[in-house]
Write a protein that holds these residues in place. Sequence first.
Motif, PDB file in Angstrom:
ATOM      1  N   ARG A 151      -7.919  -9.543   4.619  1.00  0.00           N
ATOM      2  CA  ARG A 151      -8.546  -8.238   4.876  1.00  0.00           C
ATOM      3  C   ARG A 151      -8.498  -7.910   6.371  1.00  0.00           C
ATOM      4  NH1 ARG A 151     -12.750  -4.659   3.195  1.00  0.00           N
ATOM      5  NH2 ARG A 151     -13.780  -3.791   5.037  1.00  0.00           N
ATOM      6  N   ARG A 152      -8.808  -8.884   7.210  1.00  0.00           N
ATOM      7  CA  ARG A 152      -8.868  -8.639   8.649  1.00  0.00           C
ATOM      8  C   ARG A 152      -7.521  -8.191   9.211  1.00  0.00           C
ATOM      9  NH1 ARG A 152      -8.373 -11.540  13.391  1.00  0.00           N
ATOM     10  NH2 ARG A 152      -7.783 -13.456  12.302  1.00  0.00           N
ATOM     11  N   ILE A 153      -6.442  -8.838   8.755  1.00  0.00           N
ATOM     12  CA  ILE A 153      -5.109  -8.506   9.284  1.00  0.00           C
ATOM     13  C   ILE A 153      -4.548  -7.253   8.613  1.00  0.00           C
ATOM     14  CG2 ILE A 153      -2.763  -9.344   9.680  1.00  0.00           C
ATOM     15  CD1 ILE A 153      -4.987 -10.834  11.233  1.00  0.00           C
ATOM     16  N   LEU A 154      -4.644  -7.174   7.290  1.00  0.00           N
ATOM     17  CA  LEU A 154      -4.049  -6.041   6.568  1.00  0.00           C
ATOM     18  C   LEU A 154      -4.756  -4.722   6.877  1.00  0.00           C
ATOM     19  CD1 LEU A 154      -3.367  -7.725   3.098  1.00  0.00           C
ATOM     20  CD2 LEU A 154      -1.718  -7.280   4.933  1.00  0.00           C
ATOM     21  N   SER A 155      -6.033  -4.794   7.280  1.00  0.00           N
ATOM     22  CA  SER A 155      -6.762  -3.559   7.601  1.00  0.00           C
ATOM     23  C   SER A 155      -6.223  -2.887   8.861  1.00  0.00           C
ATOM     24  CB  SER A 155      -8.255  -3.861   7.780  1.00  0.00           C
ATOM     25  OG  SER A 155      -8.474  -4.717   8.902  1.00  0.00           O
ATOM     26  N   ARG A 156      -5.375  -3.579   9.608  1.00  0.00           N
ATOM     27  CA  ARG A 156      -4.773  -2.982  10.800  1.00  0.00           C
ATOM     28  C   ARG A 156      -3.703  -1.951  10.450  1.00  0.00           C
ATOM     29  NH1 ARG A 156      -3.699  -8.690  14.117  1.00  0.00           N
ATOM     30  NH2 ARG A 156      -5.902  -9.191  14.502  1.00  0.00           N
ATOM     31  N   ALA A 157      -3.226  -1.979   9.204  1.00  0.00           N
ATOM     32  CA  ALA A 157      -2.109  -1.121   8.803  1.00  0.00           C
ATOM     33  C   ALA A 157      -2.573   0.298   8.501  1.00  0.00           C
ATOM     34  CB  ALA A 157      -1.402  -1.710   7.590  1.00  0.00           C
ATOM     35  N   ALA A 158      -1.744   1.271   8.884  1.00  0.00           N
ATOM     36  CA  ALA A 158      -2.008   2.666   8.526  1.00  0.00           C
ATOM     37  C   ALA A 158      -1.692   2.906   7.055  1.00  0.00           C
ATOM     38  CB  ALA A 158      -1.171   3.590   9.396  1.00  0.00           C
ATOM     39  N   ALA A 159      -0.798   2.093   6.495  1.00  0.00           N
ATOM     40  CA  ALA A 159      -0.449   2.185   5.073  1.00  0.00           C
ATOM     41  C   ALA A 159      -0.239   0.774   4.553  1.00  0.00           C
ATOM     42  CB  ALA A 159       0.820   3.013   4.878  1.00  0.00           C
ATOM     43  N   LEU A 160      -0.839   0.486   3.411  1.00  0.00           N
ATOM     44  CA  LEU A 160      -0.766  -0.846   2.809  1.00  0.00           C
ATOM     45  C   LEU A 160      -0.176  -0.732   1.416  1.00  0.00           C
ATOM     46  CD1 LEU A 160      -1.438  -3.876   2.722  1.00  0.00           C
ATOM     47  CD2 LEU A 160      -3.793  -3.271   2.106  1.00  0.00           C
ATOM     48  N   THR A 161       0.821  -1.575   1.126  1.00  0.00           N
ATOM     49  CA  THR A 161       1.497  -1.519  -0.169  1.00  0.00           C
ATOM     50  C   THR A 161       1.549  -2.891  -0.813  1.00  0.00           C
ATOM     51  OG1 THR A 161       3.832  -2.048   0.361  1.00  0.00           O
ATOM     52  CG2 THR A 161       3.043   0.149   0.955  1.00  0.00           C
ATOM     53  N   THR A 162       1.777  -2.875  -2.114  1.00  0.00           N
ATOM     54  CA  THR A 162       2.054  -4.082  -2.886  1.00  0.00           C
ATOM     55  C   THR A 162       2.874  -3.629  -4.091  1.00  0.00           C
ATOM     56  OG1 THR A 162       1.013  -6.160  -3.640  1.00  0.00           O
ATOM     57  CG2 THR A 162       0.004  -4.085  -4.357  1.00  0.00           C
ATOM     58  N   PRO A 163       3.578  -4.532  -4.783  1.00  0.00           N
ATOM     59  CA  PRO A 163       4.615  -4.072  -5.715  1.00  0.00           C
ATOM     60  C   PRO A 163       4.163  -3.348  -6.985  1.00  0.00           C
ATOM     61  CG  PRO A 163       5.092  -6.300  -4.958  1.00  0.00           C
ATOM     62  CD  PRO A 163       3.713  -5.976  -4.512  1.00  0.00           C
ATOM     63  N   THR A 164       2.965  -3.594  -7.509  1.00  0.00           N
ATOM     64  CA  THR A 164       2.564  -2.960  -8.774  1.00  0.00           C
ATOM     65  C   THR A 164       1.122  -2.476  -8.692  1.00  0.00           C
ATOM     66  OG1 THR A 164       1.734  -5.014  -9.755  1.00  0.00           O
ATOM     67  CG2 THR A 164       4.071  -4.507 -10.099  1.00  0.00           C
ATOM     68  N   ARG A 165       0.754  -1.595  -9.636  1.00  0.00           N
ATOM     69  CA  ARG A 165      -0.611  -1.087  -9.658  1.00  0.00           C
ATOM     70  C   ARG A 165      -1.602  -2.210  -9.927  1.00  0.00           C
ATOM     71  NH1 ARG A 165      -2.495   2.173  -6.774  1.00  0.00           N
ATOM     72  NH2 ARG A 165      -4.190   0.708  -6.524  1.00  0.00           N
ATOM     73  N   ARG A 166      -1.254  -3.130 -10.832  1.00  0.00           N
ATOM     74  CA  ARG A 166      -2.151  -4.246 -11.109  1.00  0.00           C
ATOM     75  C   ARG A 166      -2.359  -5.100  -9.863  1.00  0.00           C
ATOM     76  NH1 ARG A 166      -2.234  -6.629 -17.091  1.00  0.00           N
ATOM     77  NH2 ARG A 166      -1.870  -4.725 -18.270  1.00  0.00           N
ATOM     78  N   THR A 175     -10.118  -8.021  -1.412  1.00  0.00           N
ATOM     79  CA  THR A 175     -10.293  -7.790   0.026  1.00  0.00           C
ATOM     80  C   THR A 175     -11.304  -6.696   0.349  1.00  0.00           C
ATOM     81  OG1 THR A 175      -8.496  -6.153   0.118  1.00  0.00           O
ATOM     82  CG2 THR A 175      -7.903  -8.477   0.481  1.00  0.00           C
ATOM     83  N   GLY A 176     -11.599  -5.826  -0.636  1.00  0.00           N
ATOM     84  CA  GLY A 176     -12.472  -4.690  -0.362  1.00  0.00           C
ATOM     85  C   GLY A 176     -11.750  -3.531   0.299  1.00  0.00           C
ATOM     86  N   LEU A 177     -10.453  -3.658   0.540  1.00  0.00           N
ATOM     87  CA  LEU A 177      -9.661  -2.564   1.100  1.00  0.00           C
ATOM     88  C   LEU A 177      -9.411  -1.512   0.017  1.00  0.00           C
ATOM     89  CD1 LEU A 177      -7.069  -4.701   3.113  1.00  0.00           C
ATOM     90  CD2 LEU A 177      -9.003  -3.418   4.047  1.00  0.00           C
ATOM     91  N   THR A 178      -9.156  -0.284   0.427  1.00  0.00           N
ATOM     92  CA  THR A 178      -8.896   0.793  -0.534  1.00  0.00           C
ATOM     93  C   THR A 178      -7.600   1.513  -0.180  1.00  0.00           C
ATOM     94  OG1 THR A 178     -10.212   2.353   0.786  1.00  0.00           O
ATOM     95  CG2 THR A 178     -11.357   1.142  -0.968  1.00  0.00           C
ATOM     96  N   GLY A 179      -7.135   2.315  -1.126  1.00  0.00           N
ATOM     97  CA  GLY A 179      -5.949   3.135  -0.879  1.00  0.00           C
ATOM     98  C   GLY A 179      -4.651   2.352  -0.846  1.00  0.00           C
ATOM     99  N   VAL A 180      -4.601   1.200  -1.518  1.00  0.00           N
ATOM    100  CA  VAL A 180      -3.376   0.399  -1.536  1.00  0.00           C
ATOM    101  C   VAL A 180      -2.332   1.091  -2.424  1.00  0.00           C
ATOM    102  CG1 VAL A 180      -2.351  -1.829  -2.109  1.00  0.00           C
ATOM    103  CG2 VAL A 180      -4.683  -1.724  -1.199  1.00  0.00           C
ATOM    104  N   HIS A 181      -1.136   1.287  -1.878  1.00  0.00           N
ATOM    105  CA  HIS A 181      -0.053   1.929  -2.628  1.00  0.00           C
ATOM    106  C   HIS A 181       0.696   0.905  -3.484  1.00  0.00           C
ATOM    107  CE1 HIS A 181      -0.421   5.746  -0.531  1.00  0.00           C
ATOM    108  NE2 HIS A 181      -0.434   5.096   0.623  1.00  0.00           N
TER     109      HIS A 181
END
Length: 410
Positions: A151-166, A175-181
Motif C-alpha cells: 500500500r505504501r509504495i503503490l499509493s505513490r502511483a497516479a494510476a494503479l493497474t492489475t490484470p483482472t477485475r477479481r 491494501t485499502g487502495l481504491t480505483g484500481v484499473h
Amino acid sequence: MTADTFPPDVNGAANFTERLAGGLARRGHDVHVVAQAHDNRQRVVQEEHSGASFAVHRLHSVRWLGHDWLRFVYPWRINANAKRILDEVQPDVLHINSHLITGRGFSTEARKRGLRIVATNHLMPDNLIEHSGLPKFVWPLAIDLSWRDSRRILSRAAALTTPTRRAADYLEKMTGLTGVHAISCGIRAADYTPSFEPRTENRIVFTGRVTGEKQIDKLLEAMARLPKDLDAKLDIIGDGDQRRNLESLSGRLGLKDRVVFHGRVTDAKLRRLLSGATLFAMPSTAELQSIATMEAMASGLPVVAADAMALPHLVHDGENGYLYPPNDVQALADRLEKVLRLPEDELAVMKNASLRLIEPHDIETTIDVFERLYRGEKIDDPVTEVPPLSAKLREQFRSLRRRAREALDS
C-alpha cells in the motif's frame, strides 16, 4: 519501466513487461527498461524483445537464496541508480511493475521530480512467502506486513493497474487502495495455432513455473487416478525449485512413462506442444491472470482450472472447460476425464469457446490503454468479460459440427 523480474526470467510479470515494452517500442516510443543483470555486469544494452529493440539498463544483482533463479538488484544501490538513470533518460512517465526493489527506489526518486507514476501489481505476498526462509508460524504476520508495504509504495502511483477485475478487487481489499484499473496483460493470439485435427492420443499440458504455489503435485495425483483406458499423457513445460521433487513424485505414483518434464523450451516448441495437446490444466490457486492459460486458450485448448482468484475470469465452466474446487484432487481428475472422453464434435465446441473468450485480451488493446494512462487521460477499463453462450447456441454449434463431420466422412 522498472521490473524486478525480466527475461530471461520466465513468468507472467516478466512476460507482461517484455510484451508491453516491445509493443510500445514498435509504436515509436523511446522505451527504457530497468532490470536485473543475470551475469552481474552492470550496463545499458539495446536488446531485442517481442520484435522490437529498446534500451535495457541491467543492474548488479544477487540471487535470492531461498529461490532457485530469482535475482534482485542491489537494494542498497537502487536509489542511487534510480537518480542516475532518471537524470540521464529524462522520461515523461515511470511505469513500475514491482514495488519490492526497483519500483521502490525509482518511485522515491520520481516523486522528487514530480514525474507521473503508473504502477502494475503482479504480486501476491502469499506466492513469495514460502521462499522467504521464515518459519511458518510467522507467515501470517509477514504477509500482513507485506500488504501494508505494498500500500505504501503503490499509493505513490497516479494510476494503479492489475490484470483482472477479481485481482483488482482483491488488491483493493488487502491494501485499502481504491480505483484500481483492471487491464489484461494481453496476448497476441495470432502467434498461436489451434488444431482441429482428430486427436491421436490424450495429452494434457501444463505450462508455468514449477513451484509450490502452482499445485502441480495435485495434478500428478489426479493423473494417477485417471482410468487406464484413457492412456493420458502429461507434458509439464517450465522449470523451478520443485522439479526434482515432482519428478520423484511421478515415479512414486507410477507415472514415469506418462509424464514428460520438458523444462524451459523455445517459443516454437511451446506453441507446438500446445497445438498438439487435448487440454490444458492449471491447478494453481494464486493466479492474478495466468498468461499461460491465455496462451493455451489462444491455441484452442479446453481448460481445466482451479476455481480460484482470476481463473474463473478465463474459464467458463461447461463452456471452454471446467472449474473444480481448489485442492480437490478427485474433482480435478473427474474434470480431466470429462474433457478427455468428449467426442470430437463436443471437444471442437470447447476449443472454439476458448478462442472466442480470448479475443478481448488482444495485446494491442492493452497497449492503447497504457498509452492513455501514461498521458494522464481518464480511461474506462477494457471489457474482457464475454457473455456465456446460451444453451441453444451451444447446441447449434454442436449440430453444425456434426453435420460438417458427416459430410466429410461421406
